[in-house]
Design a protein around this motif. Structure first.
Motif, PDB file in Angstrom:
ATOM      1  N   THR A 181      54.694  15.492  47.223  1.00  0.00           N
ATOM      2  CA  THR A 181      55.210  16.672  48.073  1.00  0.00           C
ATOM      3  C   THR A 181      55.374  17.802  47.082  1.00  0.00           C
ATOM      4  O   THR A 181      56.096  17.503  46.161  1.00  0.00           O
ATOM      5  CB  THR A 181      56.378  16.463  48.897  1.00  0.00           C
ATOM      6  N   HIS A 182      54.375  18.842  47.129  1.00  0.00           N
ATOM      7  CA  HIS A 182      54.551  20.151  46.132  1.00  0.00           C
ATOM      8  C   HIS A 182      55.118  21.235  46.760  1.00  0.00           C
ATOM      9  O   HIS A 182      54.648  21.783  47.766  1.00  0.00           O
ATOM     10  CB  HIS A 182      52.909  20.122  45.876  1.00  0.00           C
ATOM     11  N   PRO A 183      56.293  21.699  46.419  1.00  0.00           N
ATOM     12  CA  PRO A 183      57.036  22.757  47.041  1.00  0.00           C
ATOM     13  C   PRO A 183      56.407  24.279  46.564  1.00  0.00           C
ATOM     14  O   PRO A 183      57.070  25.337  47.092  1.00  0.00           O
ATOM     15  CB  PRO A 183      58.149  22.589  46.544  1.00  0.00           C
ATOM     16  N   GLY A 184      55.409  24.264  45.687  1.00  0.00           N
ATOM     17  CA  GLY A 184      54.973  25.477  45.255  1.00  0.00           C
ATOM     18  C   GLY A 184      56.251  25.933  44.127  1.00  0.00           C
ATOM     19  O   GLY A 184      56.888  25.258  43.512  1.00  0.00           O
ATOM     20  N   VAL A 208      47.136  11.936  47.699  1.00  0.00           N
ATOM     21  CA  VAL A 208      47.424  13.046  48.700  1.00  0.00           C
ATOM     22  C   VAL A 208      48.342  14.062  48.172  1.00  0.00           C
ATOM     23  O   VAL A 208      49.451  13.699  47.713  1.00  0.00           O
ATOM     24  CB  VAL A 208      47.978  12.578  50.119  1.00  0.00           C
ATOM     25  N   VAL A 209      48.077  15.279  47.991  1.00  0.00           N
ATOM     26  CA  VAL A 209      49.081  16.439  47.608  1.00  0.00           C
ATOM     27  C   VAL A 209      49.258  17.203  48.569  1.00  0.00           C
ATOM     28  O   VAL A 209      48.308  18.011  49.116  1.00  0.00           O
ATOM     29  CB  VAL A 209      48.526  17.101  46.416  1.00  0.00           C
ATOM     30  N   HIS A 210      50.540  17.342  49.068  1.00  0.00           N
ATOM     31  CA  HIS A 210      50.932  18.344  50.291  1.00  0.00           C
ATOM     32  C   HIS A 210      51.580  19.495  49.733  1.00  0.00           C
ATOM     33  O   HIS A 210      52.881  19.385  49.345  1.00  0.00           O
ATOM     34  CB  HIS A 210      51.759  17.411  51.135  1.00  0.00           C
ATOM     35  N   HIS A 211      51.091  20.459  49.890  1.00  0.00           N
ATOM     36  CA  HIS A 211      51.568  21.829  49.263  1.00  0.00           C
ATOM     37  C   HIS A 211      52.334  22.411  50.572  1.00  0.00           C
ATOM     38  O   HIS A 211      51.619  22.680  51.509  1.00  0.00           O
ATOM     39  CB  HIS A 211      50.478  22.877  48.943  1.00  0.00           C
ATOM     40  N   THR A 212      53.538  22.662  50.247  1.00  0.00           N
ATOM     41  CA  THR A 212      54.559  23.043  51.305  1.00  0.00           C
ATOM     42  C   THR A 212      55.075  24.527  51.290  1.00  0.00           C
ATOM     43  O   THR A 212      55.512  24.974  52.064  1.00  0.00           O
ATOM     44  CB  THR A 212      55.907  21.906  51.643  1.00  0.00           C
ATOM     45  N   GLY A 213      55.127  25.150  50.036  1.00  0.00           N
ATOM     46  CA  GLY A 213      55.450  26.402  49.694  1.00  0.00           C
ATOM     47  C   GLY A 213      54.373  27.269  48.951  1.00  0.00           C
ATOM     48  O   GLY A 213      53.533  26.623  48.324  1.00  0.00           O
ATOM     49  N   PRO A 214      54.920  28.578  48.583  1.00  0.00           N
ATOM     50  CA  PRO A 214      53.873  29.421  47.948  1.00  0.00           C
ATOM     51  C   PRO A 214      53.993  29.238  46.459  1.00  0.00           C
ATOM     52  O   PRO A 214      54.939  28.860  45.896  1.00  0.00           O
ATOM     53  CB  PRO A 214      54.559  30.792  48.456  1.00  0.00           C
ATOM     54  N   ILE A 239      46.507  19.119  51.200  1.00  0.00           N
ATOM     55  CA  ILE A 239      46.974  19.589  52.312  1.00  0.00           C
ATOM     56  C   ILE A 239      47.673  21.065  52.043  1.00  0.00           C
ATOM     57  O   ILE A 239      48.736  21.045  51.138  1.00  0.00           O
ATOM     58  CB  ILE A 239      47.733  18.769  53.064  1.00  0.00           C
ATOM     59  N   VAL A 240      47.301  22.100  52.529  1.00  0.00           N
ATOM     60  CA  VAL A 240      47.999  23.227  52.160  1.00  0.00           C
ATOM     61  C   VAL A 240      48.641  23.919  53.524  1.00  0.00           C
ATOM     62  O   VAL A 240      47.785  24.288  54.189  1.00  0.00           O
ATOM     63  CB  VAL A 240      47.034  24.493  51.440  1.00  0.00           C
ATOM     64  N   LEU A 270      39.624  18.997  51.732  1.00  0.00           N
ATOM     65  CA  LEU A 270      40.747  20.018  51.796  1.00  0.00           C
ATOM     66  C   LEU A 270      41.278  20.295  53.117  1.00  0.00           C
ATOM     67  O   LEU A 270      40.387  20.288  54.028  1.00  0.00           O
ATOM     68  CB  LEU A 270      40.092  21.336  51.118  1.00  0.00           C
ATOM     69  N   GLU A 271      42.441  20.288  53.534  1.00  0.00           N
ATOM     70  CA  GLU A 271      43.064  20.848  54.711  1.00  0.00           C
ATOM     71  C   GLU A 271      43.864  21.779  54.802  1.00  0.00           C
ATOM     72  O   GLU A 271      45.063  21.921  54.115  1.00  0.00           O
ATOM     73  CB  GLU A 271      43.848  19.526  55.239  1.00  0.00           C
ATOM     74  N   ILE A 272      43.442  23.188  55.028  1.00  0.00           N
ATOM     75  CA  ILE A 272      43.911  24.288  54.646  1.00  0.00           C
ATOM     76  C   ILE A 272      44.567  25.196  55.917  1.00  0.00           C
ATOM     77  O   ILE A 272      43.491  25.480  56.709  1.00  0.00           O
ATOM     78  CB  ILE A 272      43.159  25.122  53.713  1.00  0.00           C
ATOM     79  N   TYR A 273      45.562  25.695  55.987  1.00  0.00           N
ATOM     80  CA  TYR A 273      46.314  26.277  57.165  1.00  0.00           C
ATOM     81  C   TYR A 273      46.731  27.904  56.519  1.00  0.00           C
ATOM     82  O   TYR A 273      47.113  28.436  57.398  1.00  0.00           O
ATOM     83  CB  TYR A 273      47.437  25.703  57.599  1.00  0.00           C
TER      84      TYR A 273
END
Length: 343
Positions: A181-184, A208-214, A239-240, A270-273
């Motif tokens: 879980t990557h907070p940016g 799996v790397v989940h980017h949750t913040g900028p 995941i972005v 890549l799963e980008i939102y």
């Protein structure tokens, strides 16, 4: 109407081994009881049939963890944790939690080994507080008659840094799985992996790397090589979230098939939102460069030596990211020795 699941001996053994367990091990027991061990019908296990790989396991075993002082750790700044995990014959599981305090830098080295007839499950929950750094290195020993699954859940706080490297020589089934879980917000993740597989050896690298913040950055480079009847698997997913604008994430997997009977399966995703990001992934499979091999032989190198040197030069790059020079050179030496044995 739902069909009742008939458990295999390995599933029954794991359920029995985890009787009375708590936390993650209780969750593993319940998942095994309800769903059985993962098979290729599970998307995250589509190339690694754990149920089949463990078909000779029929009793409870033991996962021996050397170097772990307590199940919950909060190491001092500059600490180096050296864990050796040995799965004895039978089904077993163990887990631990590590928190790296704010501003601290910690090195974690894990060695995995599965004895013949073993099904070992190891799980780590890791928290990196603000500004913390973790250098994590995972080494899976050659284990053609055993099964070992390592999984980790890693959560970073703003400004934290994770540098992870894996070296996997394969087993009947070896899997190193990492969920981050990557907070940016200034946090950085650098993932590198190497696998080198002989006949009937299977290695699975899943992340799996989940980017949750900028403003976060992730780099991933995995390289592998498989000989005849060796099987390598790479599954990487970024995941972005919509909130993770200005994410910079790059994923690369490259592998050599050392024989036309080798098998390598790769699935970079890549799963980008978010719409203000720089994200990319790449995947390449190939064979040894015959021109380079010919050139080296013309300079007097025997074919096996030339071949081993070419493969080593290709594979070693991810290991260059290991911060500890002594450990880095030791692992490169292990890779070199393994290549010489394969040649």
């Amino acid at each position: 109407m739902t069909a009742l699941l008939t458990h295999t001996p390995a599933e029954e053994a794991l359920i029995a081994a985890l009787q009375g367990a708590t936390g993650w091990r209780a969750q593993l027991r319940e998942a095994t009881r309800e769903q059985g061990l993962p098979t290729k019908r599970n998307e995250l296990w589509k190339w690694s049939d754990l149920r089949r790989a463990a078909n000779d396991v029929s009793a409870a075993g033991e996962l021996v963890v050397d170097g772990l002082e307590a199940a919950v750790l909060r190491p001092d700044d500059g600490a180096r944790l050296n864990l050796t995990l040995t799965a004895k014959p039978g089904a077993s599981a163990a887990d631990a939690e590590i928190t790296v305090p704010a501003g601290h830098a910690v090195t974690l080295v894990e060695h995995y080994r599965a004895e013949a007839g073993a099904l070992g499950n190891w799980h780590l929950k890791i928290t990196l507080e603000a500004g913390a750094r973790l250098d994590r290195v995972c080494i899976a020993a050659d284990a053609p008659d055993g099964v070992f699954v390592s999984s980790a859940e890693i959560v970073l706080a703003p400004g934290a840094a994770l540098n992870q490297r894996t070296l996997d020589f394969g087993a009947r089934l070896s899997r190193i799985e990492t969920h981050i879980t990557h907070p940016g917000e200034g946090s950085q993740v650098d993932l590198g992996g190497v696998y080198l597989l002989d006949a009937k050896h299977h290695a699975d690298t899943t992340t799996v790397v989940h980017h949750t913040g900028p403003g976060g950055q992730t780099r991933q480079l995995v390289k592998g090589a498989a000989a005849s009847h060796g099987h390598g698997v790479f599954q990487g997913k970024f995941i972005v979230d919509r909130a993770a604008q200005q994410t910079d994430a790059r994923m690369t997997h490259r592998a050599l098939m050392l024989d036309d009977r080798a098998e390598i399966d790769a699935k970079p995703e890549l799963e980008i939102y978010a719409d203000d990001v720089q994200c990319a992934h790449g995947n390449a499979l190939g064979a040894i460069d015959e021109t380079a091999l010919f050139y080296m032989r013309q300079r007097g190198l025997p074919a096996p030596k030339a071949r081993a040197l070419l493969i080593e030069s290709f594979l070693a790059e991810p290991l260059d990211g290991i911060a500890d020079e002594s450990l880095r050179e030791t692992l490169k030496g292990e890779l070199r020795n393994r290549l010489e044995a394969l040649s």
